[in-house]
Design a protein around this motif. Sequence first.
Motif, PDB file in Angstrom:
ATOM      1  N   GLY A   1     -18.948  -2.856  11.308  1.00 22.91           N
ATOM      2  CA  GLY A   1     -17.808  -2.748  10.402  1.00 22.91           C
ATOM      3  C   GLY A   1     -17.899  -1.696   9.320  1.00 22.91           C
ATOM      4  O   GLY A   1     -16.912  -1.416   8.650  1.00 22.91           O
ATOM      5  N   ASN A   2     -19.062  -1.095   9.125  1.00 21.37           N
ATOM      6  CA  ASN A   2     -19.232  -0.114   8.049  1.00 21.37           C
ATOM      7  C   ASN A   2     -18.641   1.243   8.409  1.00 21.37           C
ATOM      8  O   ASN A   2     -18.659   1.646   9.567  1.00 21.37           O
ATOM      9  N   GLY A   3     -18.187   1.958   7.368  1.00 22.06           N
ATOM     10  CA  GLY A   3     -17.678   3.312   7.551  1.00 22.06           C
ATOM     11  C   GLY A   3     -18.825   4.305   7.632  1.00 22.06           C
ATOM     12  O   GLY A   3     -19.934   4.033   7.166  1.00 22.06           O
TER      13      GLY A   3
ATOM     14  N   TYR B   1     -15.277   3.871  11.567  1.00 22.58           N
ATOM     15  CA  TYR B   1     -15.979   2.637  11.233  1.00 22.58           C
ATOM     16  C   TYR B   1     -16.649   2.087  12.484  1.00 22.58           C
ATOM     17  O   TYR B   1     -16.046   2.079  13.558  1.00 22.58           O
TER      18      TYR B   1
ATOM     19  N   TRP C   1     -12.077  -7.537  14.391  1.00 23.50           N
ATOM     20  CA  TRP C   1     -11.744  -6.817  13.168  1.00 23.50           C
ATOM     21  C   TRP C   1     -10.238  -6.596  13.080  1.00 23.50           C
ATOM     22  O   TRP C   1      -9.551  -6.524  14.100  1.00 23.50           O
TER      23      TRP C   1
ATOM     24  N   SER D   1     -15.195  -1.909   4.082  1.00 22.04           N
ATOM     25  CA  SER D   1     -15.552  -1.945   5.506  1.00 22.04           C
ATOM     26  C   SER D   1     -14.372  -2.536   6.267  1.00 22.04           C
ATOM     27  O   SER D   1     -13.400  -2.991   5.667  1.00 22.04           O
TER      28      SER D   1
END
Length: 141
Positions: free
Chosen positions: A115-117, A110, A79, A124
């Motif tokens: 990857g999501n908050g 996150y 990421w 994201s």
Amino acid sequence: MKRIFVIIVVLFFLSCDKDKAVNNNQYLQNISFSKEINTNLPQYNSLKFPGNSMVITDAGAGIQGIIVVAAGTNDYRAWEASCPNQYPTACSRLTLDGGYAKCSCENSKYSIYIGNGENGEQYSLKQYRTEILGDVIRVYN
């Protein structure tokens, strides 16, 4: 006429690149880079073990660095190390907090696995591609 329509639709779906991640984010530019991480080197050795992660801030690795996660055996995620919901600034480099990347500017977290908050943030984490080349993890965009 129906045959032509069907052929056009089939060609459209065949031309889509499934490997291409959608990373459109108004705050983070799409840059091209390639970073090879040799897990035999002491500074990267922990990435050989599932559950470990690290922030790599070498020049040319992402915008403000990259976060690499050993999600499982031969399963790596990478990421961007910049907060995804604001323009890069001095305080927008993400830090690791357990299984989360934390943004100190906006106090958001996150998941480094998906990857999501935590709180339904607009964007994201910006994901990069990974490739395993023996003991080397290649992260690229």
